[in-house]
Design a protein around this motif. Structure first.
Motif, PDB file in Angstrom:
ATOM      1  N   GLY A 114       6.681   1.639   2.040  1.00 47.67           N
ATOM      2  CA  GLY A 114       6.228   2.479   0.942  1.00 47.67           C
ATOM      3  C   GLY A 114       4.945   1.974   0.317  1.00 47.67           C
ATOM      4  O   GLY A 114       4.462   0.879   0.613  1.00 47.67           O
ATOM      5  N   PRO A 115       4.359   2.776  -0.560  1.00 46.83           N
ATOM      6  CA  PRO A 115       3.083   2.423  -1.181  1.00 46.83           C
ATOM      7  C   PRO A 115       3.265   1.435  -2.321  1.00 46.83           C
ATOM      8  O   PRO A 115       4.381   1.163  -2.779  1.00 46.83           O
ATOM      9  CB  PRO A 115       2.601   3.770  -1.716  1.00 46.83           C
ATOM     10  CG  PRO A 115       3.874   4.459  -2.110  1.00 46.83           C
ATOM     11  CD  PRO A 115       4.873   4.073  -1.044  1.00 46.83           C
TER      12      PRO A 115
ATOM     13  N   VAL B  98      -2.321   5.308  -6.190  1.00 44.80           N
ATOM     14  CA  VAL B  98      -1.348   5.030  -5.122  1.00 44.80           C
ATOM     15  C   VAL B  98      -2.090   4.492  -3.901  1.00 44.80           C
ATOM     16  O   VAL B  98      -2.950   5.174  -3.340  1.00 44.80           O
ATOM     17  CB  VAL B  98      -0.562   6.297  -4.735  1.00 44.80           C
ATOM     18  CG1 VAL B  98       0.425   5.989  -3.619  1.00 44.80           C
ATOM     19  CG2 VAL B  98       0.159   6.879  -5.955  1.00 44.80           C
ATOM     20  N   ALA B  99      -1.751   3.278  -3.493  1.00 46.74           N
ATOM     21  CA  ALA B  99      -2.306   2.693  -2.272  1.00 46.74           C
ATOM     22  C   ALA B  99      -1.260   2.811  -1.176  1.00 46.74           C
ATOM     23  O   ALA B  99      -0.168   2.241  -1.274  1.00 46.74           O
ATOM     24  CB  ALA B  99      -2.676   1.228  -2.492  1.00 46.74           C
TER      25      ALA B  99
ATOM     26  N   ARG C  94      -3.613   1.432   3.778  1.00 44.55           N
ATOM     27  CA  ARG C  94      -4.518   0.573   3.005  1.00 44.55           C
ATOM     28  C   ARG C  94      -3.931  -0.821   2.838  1.00 44.55           C
ATOM     29  O   ARG C  94      -4.646  -1.828   2.915  1.00 44.55           O
ATOM     30  CB  ARG C  94      -4.797   1.212   1.640  1.00 44.55           C
ATOM     31  CG  ARG C  94      -5.771   0.403   0.776  1.00 44.55           C
ATOM     32  CD  ARG C  94      -6.086   1.122  -0.522  1.00 44.55           C
ATOM     33  NE  ARG C  94      -6.854   2.332  -0.280  1.00 44.55           N
ATOM     34  CZ  ARG C  94      -8.184   2.368  -0.154  1.00 44.55           C
ATOM     35  NH1 ARG C  94      -8.890   1.241  -0.235  1.00 44.55           N
ATOM     36  NH2 ARG C  94      -8.796   3.509   0.043  1.00 44.55           N
ATOM     37  N   ILE C  95      -2.627  -0.907   2.586  1.00 45.18           N
ATOM     38  CA  ILE C  95      -1.984  -2.214   2.433  1.00 45.18           C
ATOM     39  C   ILE C  95      -2.146  -3.042   3.703  1.00 45.18           C
ATOM     40  O   ILE C  95      -2.509  -4.226   3.652  1.00 45.18           O
ATOM     41  CB  ILE C  95      -0.492  -2.029   2.088  1.00 45.18           C
ATOM     42  CG1 ILE C  95      -0.336  -1.419   0.690  1.00 45.18           C
ATOM     43  CG2 ILE C  95       0.255  -3.363   2.180  1.00 45.18           C
ATOM     44  CD1 ILE C  95       1.071  -0.952   0.374  1.00 45.18           C
ATOM     45  N   ASP C  96      -1.878  -2.436   4.871  1.00 45.35           N
ATOM     46  CA  ASP C  96      -1.982  -3.173   6.125  1.00 45.35           C
ATOM     47  C   ASP C  96      -3.425  -3.525   6.468  1.00 45.35           C
ATOM     48  O   ASP C  96      -3.691  -4.566   7.082  1.00 45.35           O
ATOM     49  CB  ASP C  96      -1.359  -2.353   7.261  1.00 45.35           C
ATOM     50  CG  ASP C  96       0.161  -2.344   7.216  1.00 45.35           C
ATOM     51  OD1 ASP C  96       0.743  -3.224   6.563  1.00 45.35           O
ATOM     52  OD2 ASP C  96       0.765  -1.448   7.827  1.00 45.35           O
TER      53      ASP C  96
ATOM     54  N   HIS D  73       6.634   1.796   7.025  1.00 51.51           N
ATOM     55  CA  HIS D  73       6.810   0.345   6.944  1.00 51.51           C
ATOM     56  C   HIS D  73       5.460  -0.368   6.992  1.00 51.51           C
ATOM     57  O   HIS D  73       4.533   0.075   7.666  1.00 51.51           O
ATOM     58  CB  HIS D  73       7.700  -0.156   8.084  1.00 51.51           C
ATOM     59  CG  HIS D  73       9.158   0.028   7.812  1.00 51.51           C
ATOM     60  ND1 HIS D  73       9.893   1.067   8.342  1.00 51.51           N
ATOM     61  CD2 HIS D  73      10.018  -0.689   7.037  1.00 51.51           C
ATOM     62  CE1 HIS D  73      11.141   0.981   7.924  1.00 51.51           C
ATOM     63  NE2 HIS D  73      11.246  -0.073   7.124  1.00 51.51           N
ATOM     64  N   ARG D  74       5.387  -1.479   6.285  1.00 51.06           N
ATOM     65  CA  ARG D  74       4.167  -2.283   6.219  1.00 51.06           C
ATOM     66  C   ARG D  74       4.155  -3.271   7.379  1.00 51.06           C
ATOM     67  O   ARG D  74       4.814  -4.312   7.340  1.00 51.06           O
ATOM     68  CB  ARG D  74       4.102  -3.015   4.881  1.00 51.06           C
ATOM     69  CG  ARG D  74       4.164  -2.091   3.663  1.00 51.06           C
ATOM     70  CD  ARG D  74       4.256  -2.885   2.368  1.00 51.06           C
ATOM     71  NE  ARG D  74       4.334  -1.996   1.218  1.00 51.06           N
ATOM     72  CZ  ARG D  74       4.452  -2.414  -0.040  1.00 51.06           C
ATOM     73  NH1 ARG D  74       4.534  -3.734  -0.301  1.00 51.06           N
ATOM     74  NH2 ARG D  74       4.505  -1.547  -1.048  1.00 51.06           N
TER      75      ARG D  74
END
Length: 211
Positions: A38-39, A84-85, A89-91, A195-196
């Motif tokens: 999730g974000p 919201v990222a 973007r997280i990965d 999933h990250r």
């Protein structure tokens, strides 16, 4: 006899900023740095000094019903922005960079630009206004506590929508955190698109699937 202030978030940091000349003060907080899926969601809140919702607190210390009630009260009485990222973007950028980006987006989403932002934690985002970091701010600062509630409820609703898309992972219950149920489902099913993959439990599950 000295009057002892009740524990919990207060409006003293905002009042100090007003005294120093600030016209608009926002609080910023995030939800979702730790989960495997999730974000990460950030919120910025400008409270009305004459109408601060009673009962504000760190969102993690409130029941779901209390969070939902305060969420509605904050939206009705304050100016709110959300950033919201997503997982991509997280990965790509790492969780800290994605979180700071979401915080900046939340401020940009506000109807008016604040003069100063009170930011939970010790790392400020890049903003076009002054920043003051406040470690443990969601427990001590009313505007940050309000932002924590907006961010938490917004993210929880996103995770409920993801659960409807992928019900076998149990996102509705654990909201993407690495609970035993989630880790078992991850090992059995492999990662889904939410999933990250930069997080080691997800990466390990993915590698196990291709062996």
């Amino acid at each position: 006899m000295a009057i002892r202030r009740q524990p919990g978030p207060h409006f003293e940091l905002e009042q100090a900023a007003f005294t120093a000349g600030a016209k608009l003060v926002c609080g910023i907080d995030e939800a979702g740095r730790g989960p495997l899926a999730g974000p990460v969601v950030a919120a910025a809140v400008i409270l009305d000094p004459a109408n601060v919702p009673p009962g504000l607190n760190d969102s993690k210390k409130l029941s779901e019903a209390a969070r939902e009630n305060l969420f509605a009260h904050i939206l009705a009485t304050a100016e709110v922005g959300v950033g919201v990222a997503d997982v991509g973007r997280i990965d790509r950028d790492n969780i800290l960079s994605a979180t700071l980006w979401a915080m900046a987006q939340a401020v940009q989403d506000l109807p008016r630009r604040p003069c100063i932002a009170l930011v939970d934690g010790n790392r400020p985002p890049a903003l076009a206004c002054d920043c003051q970091t406040v470690v443990g701010g969601d427990e001590t600062c009313a505007s940050i506590a309000a932002a924590s509630i907006i961010a938490k409820v917004t993210r929880d609703r996103i995770m409920l929508a993801i659960d409807r898309q992928y019900p076998d992972y149990g996102f509705a219950s654990h909201k993407g955190y690495g609970s035993p149920y989630h880790l078992t489902a991850l090992a059995r099913l492999g990662p889904c698109e939410h999933h990250r993959r930069s997080f080691s439990p997800v990466r390990n599950a993915l590698e196990a699937m291709v062996r």
